[in-house]
Motif scaffolding. Structure first.
Motif, PDB file in Angstrom:
ATOM      1  N   PHE A   1       6.187  -3.581  -9.678  1.00  0.00           N
ATOM      2  CA  PHE A   1       5.344  -3.490 -10.870  1.00  0.00           C
ATOM      3  C   PHE A   1       4.154  -2.604 -10.581  1.00  0.00           C
ATOM      4  CE2 PHE A   1       7.254  -7.652 -10.435  1.00  0.00           C
ATOM      5  CZ  PHE A   1       7.939  -7.794 -11.624  1.00  0.00           C
ATOM      6  N   ASP A   2       3.768  -1.850 -11.608  1.00  0.00           N
ATOM      7  CA  ASP A   2       2.538  -1.076 -11.476  1.00  0.00           C
ATOM      8  C   ASP A   2       1.367  -2.045 -11.602  1.00  0.00           C
ATOM      9  OD1 ASP A   2       0.290   0.447 -11.821  1.00  0.00           O
ATOM     10  OD2 ASP A   2       1.311   1.993 -13.004  1.00  0.00           O
ATOM     11  N   PRO A   3       0.488  -2.096 -10.601  1.00  0.00           N
ATOM     12  CA  PRO A   3      -0.601  -3.080 -10.662  1.00  0.00           C
ATOM     13  C   PRO A   3      -1.475  -2.948 -11.902  1.00  0.00           C
ATOM     14  CG  PRO A   3      -0.915  -1.540  -8.833  1.00  0.00           C
ATOM     15  CD  PRO A   3       0.470  -1.327  -9.359  1.00  0.00           C
ATOM     16  N   LYS A   4      -1.589  -1.732 -12.436  1.00  0.00           N
ATOM     17  CA  LYS A   4      -2.455  -1.550 -13.599  1.00  0.00           C
ATOM     18  C   LYS A   4      -1.822  -2.114 -14.867  1.00  0.00           C
ATOM     19  CE  LYS A   4      -4.243   2.541 -11.527  1.00  0.00           C
ATOM     20  NZ  LYS A   4      -4.049   3.980 -11.457  1.00  0.00           N
ATOM     21  N   GLU A   5      -0.503  -1.894 -15.044  1.00  0.00           N
ATOM     22  CA  GLU A   5       0.169  -2.394 -16.247  1.00  0.00           C
ATOM     23  C   GLU A   5       0.390  -3.893 -16.159  1.00  0.00           C
ATOM     24  OE1 GLU A   5       3.765  -0.194 -16.739  1.00  0.00           O
ATOM     25  OE2 GLU A   5       2.648   1.695 -16.661  1.00  0.00           O
ATOM     26  N   PHE A   6       0.721  -4.316 -14.964  1.00  0.00           N
ATOM     27  CA  PHE A   6       1.022  -5.718 -14.717  1.00  0.00           C
ATOM     28  C   PHE A   6      -0.185  -6.580 -15.080  1.00  0.00           C
ATOM     29  CE2 PHE A   6       1.954  -9.155 -11.492  1.00  0.00           C
ATOM     30  CZ  PHE A   6       3.012  -9.672 -12.212  1.00  0.00           C
TER      31      PHE A   6
ATOM     32  N   TYR B   1      -4.318  -5.984  -7.021  1.00  0.00           N
ATOM     33  CA  TYR B   1      -4.430  -5.324  -5.722  1.00  0.00           C
ATOM     34  C   TYR B   1      -4.675  -6.332  -4.610  1.00  0.00           C
ATOM     35  CZ  TYR B   1      -4.835  -0.848  -8.137  1.00  0.00           C
ATOM     36  OH  TYR B   1      -4.587   0.261  -8.903  1.00  0.00           O
ATOM     37  N   LEU B   2      -5.134  -7.527  -4.971  1.00  0.00           N
ATOM     38  CA  LEU B   2      -5.473  -8.537  -3.967  1.00  0.00           C
ATOM     39  C   LEU B   2      -4.248  -9.314  -3.496  1.00  0.00           C
ATOM     40  CD1 LEU B   2      -8.604 -10.121  -5.702  1.00  0.00           C
ATOM     41  CD2 LEU B   2      -8.597  -8.271  -4.040  1.00  0.00           C
ATOM     42  N   ILE B   3      -3.172  -9.249  -4.275  1.00  0.00           N
ATOM     43  CA  ILE B   3      -2.016 -10.092  -3.960  1.00  0.00           C
ATOM     44  C   ILE B   3      -1.476  -9.750  -2.571  1.00  0.00           C
ATOM     45  CG2 ILE B   3       0.231 -10.910  -4.751  1.00  0.00           C
ATOM     46  CD1 ILE B   3      -0.449  -9.762  -7.498  1.00  0.00           C
TER      47      ILE B   3
ATOM     48  N   PRO C   1       0.816  -1.219   0.000  1.00  0.00           N
ATOM     49  CA  PRO C   1       0.000   0.000   0.000  1.00  0.00           C
ATOM     50  C   PRO C   1       0.845   1.262   0.000  1.00  0.00           C
ATOM     51  CG  PRO C   1      -0.627  -1.466   1.795  1.00  0.00           C
ATOM     52  CD  PRO C   1       0.578  -2.042   1.174  1.00  0.00           C
ATOM     53  N   THR C   2       1.970   1.245   0.714  1.00  0.00           N
ATOM     54  CA  THR C   2       2.768   2.467   0.824  1.00  0.00           C
ATOM     55  C   THR C   2       3.423   2.838  -0.501  1.00  0.00           C
ATOM     56  OG1 THR C   2       4.339   0.963   1.871  1.00  0.00           O
ATOM     57  CG2 THR C   2       3.222   2.536   3.301  1.00  0.00           C
ATOM     58  N   ASP C   3       3.756   1.832  -1.322  1.00  0.00           N
ATOM     59  CA  ASP C   3       4.352   2.102  -2.640  1.00  0.00           C
ATOM     60  C   ASP C   3       3.300   2.181  -3.737  1.00  0.00           C
ATOM     61  OD1 ASP C   3       6.636   1.724  -1.241  1.00  0.00           O
ATOM     62  OD2 ASP C   3       7.145  -0.226  -2.121  1.00  0.00           O
ATOM     63  N   LYS C   4       2.122   1.677  -3.451  1.00  0.00           N
ATOM     64  CA  LYS C   4       1.078   1.489  -4.472  1.00  0.00           C
ATOM     65  C   LYS C   4       1.610   0.639  -5.624  1.00  0.00           C
ATOM     66  CE  LYS C   4      -1.791   5.541  -3.674  1.00  0.00           C
ATOM     67  NZ  LYS C   4      -1.033   6.294  -2.646  1.00  0.00           N
ATOM     68  N   GLN C   5       2.438  -0.334  -5.294  1.00  0.00           N
ATOM     69  CA  GLN C   5       3.072  -1.184  -6.296  1.00  0.00           C
ATOM     70  C   GLN C   5       2.982  -2.636  -5.863  1.00  0.00           C
ATOM     71  OE1 GLN C   5       5.968   0.006  -8.800  1.00  0.00           O
ATOM     72  NE2 GLN C   5       4.498   1.679  -8.916  1.00  0.00           N
ATOM     73  N   VAL C   6       3.003  -3.510  -6.853  1.00  0.00           N
ATOM     74  CA  VAL C   6       3.136  -4.931  -6.548  1.00  0.00           C
ATOM     75  C   VAL C   6       4.633  -5.208  -6.442  1.00  0.00           C
ATOM     76  CG1 VAL C   6       2.763  -7.268  -7.367  1.00  0.00           C
ATOM     77  CG2 VAL C   6       1.003  -5.534  -7.727  1.00  0.00           C
ATOM     78  N   VAL C   7       5.048  -5.719  -5.277  1.00  0.00           N
ATOM     79  CA  VAL C   7       6.474  -5.883  -5.023  1.00  0.00           C
ATOM     80  C   VAL C   7       6.809  -7.367  -4.864  1.00  0.00           C
ATOM     81  CG1 VAL C   7       8.369  -5.263  -3.467  1.00  0.00           C
ATOM     82  CG2 VAL C   7       6.503  -3.656  -3.854  1.00  0.00           C
ATOM     83  N   CYS C   8       7.921  -7.788  -5.428  1.00  0.00           N
ATOM     84  CA  CYS C   8       8.370  -9.166  -5.255  1.00  0.00           C
ATOM     85  C   CYS C   8       9.082  -9.286  -3.919  1.00  0.00           C
ATOM     86  CB  CYS C   8       9.316  -9.561  -6.385  1.00  0.00           C
ATOM     87  SG  CYS C   8      10.077 -11.166  -6.114  1.00  0.00           S
ATOM     88  N   LYS C   9       8.629 -10.244  -3.110  1.00  0.00           N
ATOM     89  CA  LYS C   9       9.202 -10.423  -1.782  1.00  0.00           C
ATOM     90  C   LYS C   9      10.644 -10.922  -1.876  1.00  0.00           C
ATOM     91  CE  LYS C   9       5.041 -11.687   0.830  1.00  0.00           C
ATOM     92  NZ  LYS C   9       4.373 -12.856   1.472  1.00  0.00           N
ATOM     93  N   TYR C  10      10.963 -11.545  -3.025  1.00  0.00           N
ATOM     94  CA  TYR C  10      12.256 -12.195  -3.134  1.00  0.00           C
ATOM     95  C   TYR C  10      13.309 -11.294  -3.767  1.00  0.00           C
ATOM     96  CZ  TYR C  10      15.668 -15.870  -3.934  1.00  0.00           C
ATOM     97  OH  TYR C  10      16.812 -16.612  -3.940  1.00  0.00           O
TER      98      TYR C  10
END
Ligand code: ZN
Ligand code: ZN
Length: 459
Positions: A29-34, A215-217, A15-24
């Protein structure tokens, strides 16, 4: 399950980045483009859907979906650890989503702030709170649009004159054009989510995004189990009350004797949206009730059921009384009769509090103000318990009578007044213990399975 395209690692929406982030590997990634890459393969489906692994609670029947590999080990609604993994489930895409904007850490801080401010909250509400217990869940909400664009007519009546015994009134028909549109009145579609909570943590509907499963990830989602039509009347009522309030401020209505103009609003659209909520369920020490706390994942606003610890409460009140006593003793000569009057007043106050609380307790225990809960067929036969308040009230009534009797009898010996006050105040303390007990019932929920079966649970 959506994997990181760079390293196939586990992803999470931050939420703080508004991005989908890889834990590893930390790729963002931008959730909209992804989304484009993911949904491209599903073009041939008529209705867009999202899917996740579903877990259901064997104790209360709640169903939660998860979108990564993590297994759900406890139920957010009843705290039970009897979650049963079922198959992958497909759900139709909601119309939009409000993504989580606050991180879990921020929300725990917000919750802790609220709890620490309330002095009498029992310790288990503070110490039992861990990151894992705070769960970020998207709850499906139904959002109404209500409109009326047309002309409306209201009746008015005004006193004109008097002839003998007759009073003459002029009747008016007041017609005006309205251009009314209400959007954003919303209700949760989950029977297990107490309606009171959805009203105490309002969402900013305008900051919604088009639905996107990314956004659900890393979060959970709840599944709809209430038919949205149960809220139609309530939504219409909310909008119509506001509209008629606005109309009543137009001078022409009162001028022609119409004090409360009404306007009918029609439901023109209903949408389903996913709203972000951090959810915490803490079981009471007796293991029969559960206290909920919810934090709005968009705004960080907290709504919590805070029980009171009677021990803490009693110590607090005693300290306060001692201080008060010494202050008063320094400035006034305390007369025995005044002490009597004082204790009678305390008893009356306590009586009033008990009566007010009893009606709230009735609502809570019987779910009277919980439309979502009552709409469920399984809950239709829900046995209503009348809360027996009179067994509490007798203490207060005796506490009022004793000092009054002492005053009426007009004793010569001061000791009788002190004795009467002592008994009365003792009874008031006892009834405060009842009040605290009642309050705790008011802010607690019976474990759902106990409500259904009426028996004790076995884990
Ligand atoms: Zn990666
Ligand atoms: Zn459960």
């Amino acid at each position: 399950m959506i994997k990181c395209p760079n390293c196939t690692g586990e992803l999470e929406f931050k939420p703080t980045d508004k991005q989908v982030v890889c834990k590893y590997c930390g790729s963002k990634f931008d959730p909209k483009e992804f989304d484009e890459k993911v949904t491209m393969s599903k073009e041939n489906e008529a209705v867009a859907t999202y899917s996740g692994k579903t877990y259901s609670c064997s104790q209360c029947g709640a169903e939660l979906m998860t979108f990564d590999e993590t297994a759900i080990t406890f139920c957010s609604y009843c705290g039970s650890q009897a979650m049963i993994e079922s198959k992958m489930m497909k759900q139709n895409n909601p119309d939009f989503i409000i993504p989580f904007a606050k991180s879990r850490e921020e929300c725990i801080e917000a919750y802790k702030k609220v709890v620490s401010k309330s002095l009498f909250t029992p310790n288990y509400m503070k110490s039992d709170v861990t990151l894992e217990k705070f769960r970020g869940i998207y709850l499906p909400y139904c959002i109404y649009k209500l409109e009326n664009h047309g002309s409306i007519t209201n009746k008015g009546s005004k006193y004109s004159h008097r002839v003998g015994d007759y009073q003459y009134y002029n009747d008016y028909s007041i017609t005006c054009d309205v251009d009314a549109s209400y959007e954003g009145i919303s209700y949760d579609l989950i029977s297990k989510f107490y309606d009171k909570f959805s009203t105490s943590i309002p969402f900013d509907y305008h900051k919604k995004e088009e639905f996107n499963p990314n956004y659900l990830i890393g979060y959970y989602a709840d599944t709809v189990d209430v038919d949205s039509s149960v809220y139609d009347a309530d939504a219409r009522g909310v909008a119509q009350r506001d509209a008629s309030h606005r109309l009543s401020r137009i001078r022409e209505f009162s001028k022609y004797g119409c004090s409360s103009p009404t306007v009918k609003l029609n439901v023109t659209d209903k949408k389903v949206g996913m709203f972000p909520v951090y959810f915490l369920a803490i079981r009471n020490k007796d293991n029969k009730t559960i206290n909920y706390a919810v934090v709005n994942g968009q705004t960080g606003k907290v709504a919590a059921d805070l029980p009171i610890s009677f021990a803490k409460y009693l110590i607090g009140s005693l300290l306060l009384s001692v201080v008060l006593f010494f202050i008063l003793d320094n400035f006034f000569v305390i007369l025995p009769k005044a002490v009597c009057v004082f204790s009678a007043i305390c008893a009356v106050l306590s009586l009033v509090l008990s009566c007010v609380q009893a009606s709230g307790l009735n609502n809570r225990v019987n779910h009277t103000d919980d439309i979502g809960f009552m709409s469920k067929d399984v809950n239709k036969n829900f046995v209503k318990n009348k809360v027996g308040i009179f067994r509490y009230l007798y203490k207060e009534i005796i506490a009022i009578i004793i000092p009054i009797v002492a005053l009426i009898l007009n004793f010569v010996y001061d000791g009788y007044y002190y004795g009467a006050s002592f008994i009365a105040l003792g009874l008031v303390i006892l009834s405060f213990r009842d009040l605290v007990k009642e309050h705790n019932m008011l802010v607690s929920n019976k474990l759902p399975q106990l409500e259904k079966r009426g028996g004790d649970e076995h884990e």
